[in-house]
Scaffold this active site. Structure first.
Site, PDB file in Angstrom:
ATOM      1  N   GLY A  11      -8.310 -27.466  27.898  1.00  0.00           N
ATOM      2  CA  GLY A  11      -9.716 -27.860  27.777  1.00  0.00           C
ATOM      3  C   GLY A  11      -9.912 -29.177  28.521  1.00  0.00           C
ATOM      4  N   GLY A  24     -13.693 -31.023  29.937  1.00  0.00           N
ATOM      5  CA  GLY A  24     -14.778 -31.531  29.105  1.00  0.00           C
ATOM      6  C   GLY A  24     -14.906 -33.044  29.193  1.00  0.00           C
ATOM      7  N   ARG A  62     -12.695 -23.279  33.348  1.00  0.00           N
ATOM      8  CA  ARG A  62     -13.531 -23.570  34.524  1.00  0.00           C
ATOM      9  C   ARG A  62     -12.745 -24.447  35.489  1.00  0.00           C
ATOM     10  NH1 ARG A  62     -17.599 -26.936  31.635  1.00  0.00           N
ATOM     11  NH2 ARG A  62     -15.749 -27.194  30.375  1.00  0.00           N
ATOM     12  N   ASN A 119      -7.248 -19.681  29.032  1.00  0.00           N
ATOM     13  CA  ASN A 119      -8.149 -19.481  27.908  1.00  0.00           C
ATOM     14  C   ASN A 119      -7.277 -19.557  26.653  1.00  0.00           C
ATOM     15  OD1 ASN A 119      -9.730 -18.495  25.854  1.00  0.00           O
ATOM     16  ND2 ASN A 119     -10.429 -16.678  26.968  1.00  0.00           N
ATOM     17  N   TYR A 121     -18.895 -26.285  12.932  1.00  0.00           N
ATOM     18  CA  TYR A 121     -17.974 -27.200  13.634  1.00  0.00           C
ATOM     19  C   TYR A 121     -17.191 -28.039  12.620  1.00  0.00           C
ATOM     20  CZ  TYR A 121     -16.816 -31.298  16.603  1.00  0.00           C
ATOM     21  OH  TYR A 121     -16.197 -32.324  17.268  1.00  0.00           O
ATOM     22  N   LYS A 176     -13.240 -27.962  11.772  1.00  0.00           N
ATOM     23  CA  LYS A 176     -12.409 -29.158  11.941  1.00  0.00           C
ATOM     24  C   LYS A 176     -11.659 -29.476  10.643  1.00  0.00           C
ATOM     25  CE  LYS A 176     -12.957 -30.280  16.252  1.00  0.00           C
ATOM     26  NZ  LYS A 176     -11.817 -30.174  17.176  1.00  0.00           N
TER      27      LYS A 176
HETATM   28  C1  AKB Z   1     -20.639 -33.981  18.055  1.00  0.00           C
HETATM   29  O1  AKB Z   1     -21.683 -34.654  18.016  1.00  0.00           O
HETATM   30  O2  AKB Z   1     -20.585 -32.788  17.736  1.00  0.00           O
HETATM   31  C2  AKB Z   1     -19.363 -34.670  18.469  1.00  0.00           C
HETATM   32  C3  AKB Z   1     -18.599 -35.169  17.288  1.00  0.00           C
HETATM   33  C4  AKB Z   1     -19.072 -36.350  16.536  1.00  0.00           C
HETATM   34  O3  AKB Z   1     -17.585 -34.624  16.955  1.00  0.00           O
HETATM   35  N1  AKB Z   1     -19.663 -35.745  19.364  1.00  0.00           N
END
Ligand code: AKB
Length: 314
Positions: free
Chosen positions: A9, A12, A37, A53, A143, A147
């Site tokens: 990755g 990014g 990419r 990937n 997300y 995490k």
């Molecule tokens: C987001 O805003 O999703 C990221 C983070 C704080 O992990 N920058």
């Protein structure tokens, strides 16, 4: 034996700068940039690049087999805002990408693995100010959920299989070299571009929204310091709280006005990212990182603003 480092990755916001710093420290040929990419011209020609990937186990296996990495950094992920638009993909990439890398790192005896977590692991019932390392964690974004689950897996692989995996809970990262990747904190980068281009910016986060942030230079230095620390100093194998500074959109706008006096900040209404920001901490207590491996940020709001503006003006 020389280090051989894979950065998965690599194209990014973090990977672009991390690859450059690692190549300076370990020599270009020893740091393999990997992404789905093609990277920019400079990265492509500075050292090895592979199309990878992280969800494709055959591809990953080939890359571990070819390079026999001593260190792996896994940065491929969907961030908070884009994750909400595609929750199943976010879970798949963020979770299965991590499990694949943990498994191949064990199989190929990779000495050290780095995986980033985020302040998104905290939720509406976590303490808002000076959020401690250990507290209630009830993330309500896919997300944040991925995490938090990932942190538990990292600790599990360390305890059960002695894998040397290390992690940091990044706050919003501010940088000028590469574009941000679909997060809730991205406004703090867009604002600089628009201030210089148009003299005004319409913030998708409202007045008074205080969030933990960090300048990319600090974040990259901290990440490499964590990876360079002796293993017996790393007492936290889930992920370390990691603080730089905290500010609201208006605090950042006031600082930008010192360089661009006519700059004007407006606020857009009803953006879904506001609810995400409202569920996150305003500031972070990172004394564990400080005590265990000596973490100390260098960029305050004034230094960050000055550096962003002078680099974007070039
Ligand atoms: C987001 O805003 O999703 C990221 C983070 C704080 O992990 N920058």
């Amino acid at each position: 034996m020389p280090e051989k480092i894979l950065v998965l990755g690599s194209n990014g916001q973090i990977g672009t700068e991390l690859v450059n710093s690692l190549r300076k420290a370990y020599h270009n040929d020893n740091v393999v940039a990997c992404d789905i990419r093609r990277p920019d011209y400079e990265t492509l020609h500075a050292g090895p690049f592979e199309f990878v990937n992280v969800l494709d186990k055959d591809m990953l296996k080939d890359i571990y087999q070819k390079y026999q990495p001593t260190q792996v950094y896994l940065l491929a992920a969907l961030l908070s805002a884009t994750g909400e638009q595609n929750p199943k993909l976010a879970w798949d990439l963020n979770m299965n990408g991590l499990l694949n890398v943990l498994d191949f790192s064990l199989a190929y005896k990779t000495a050290k693995v780095y995986w980033p977590s985020s302040i998104a692991v905290f939720g509406p019932n976590s303490p808002k100010q000076q959020t401690p390392q250990f507290c209630t964690m009830d993330p309500n974004t896919v997300y944040g959920i991925s995490k938090l689950a990932g942190e538990r897996w990292c600790e599990y692989y360390h305890q059960k299989y002695q894998l040397d995996v290390r992690s940091i809970r990044y706050p919003g990262l501010i940088s000028w070299k590469a574009a941000p990747g679909g997060g809730t904190t991205d406004y703090a980068i867009h604002i600089f571009h628009e201030a210089l281009k148009k003299g005004s910016y319409s913030s998708f986060l409202s007045e008074g929204t205080e969030l933990p942030m960090m300048y990319m230079e600090d974040a990259i230095r901290g990440t490499i310091e964590l990876m360079d620390a002796p293993a017996d100093k790393i007492h936290i194998r889930s992920s370390y709280n990691f603080a730089g500074l905290s500010f609201t959109p208006e605090m950042l706008a006031d600082e930008i006005k010192k360089h661009i006096p006519h700059f004007h900040l407006k606020y857009a209404s009803h953006d879904p990212r506001q609810a995400i920001a409202d569920s996150w901490p305003a500031s972070i207590d990172d004394q564990c990182a400080h005590q265990d491996w000596g973490w100390k940020p260098e960029f305050d709001l004034s230094k960050l603003t000055q550096d962003m503006i002078s680099n974007l003006r070039k």
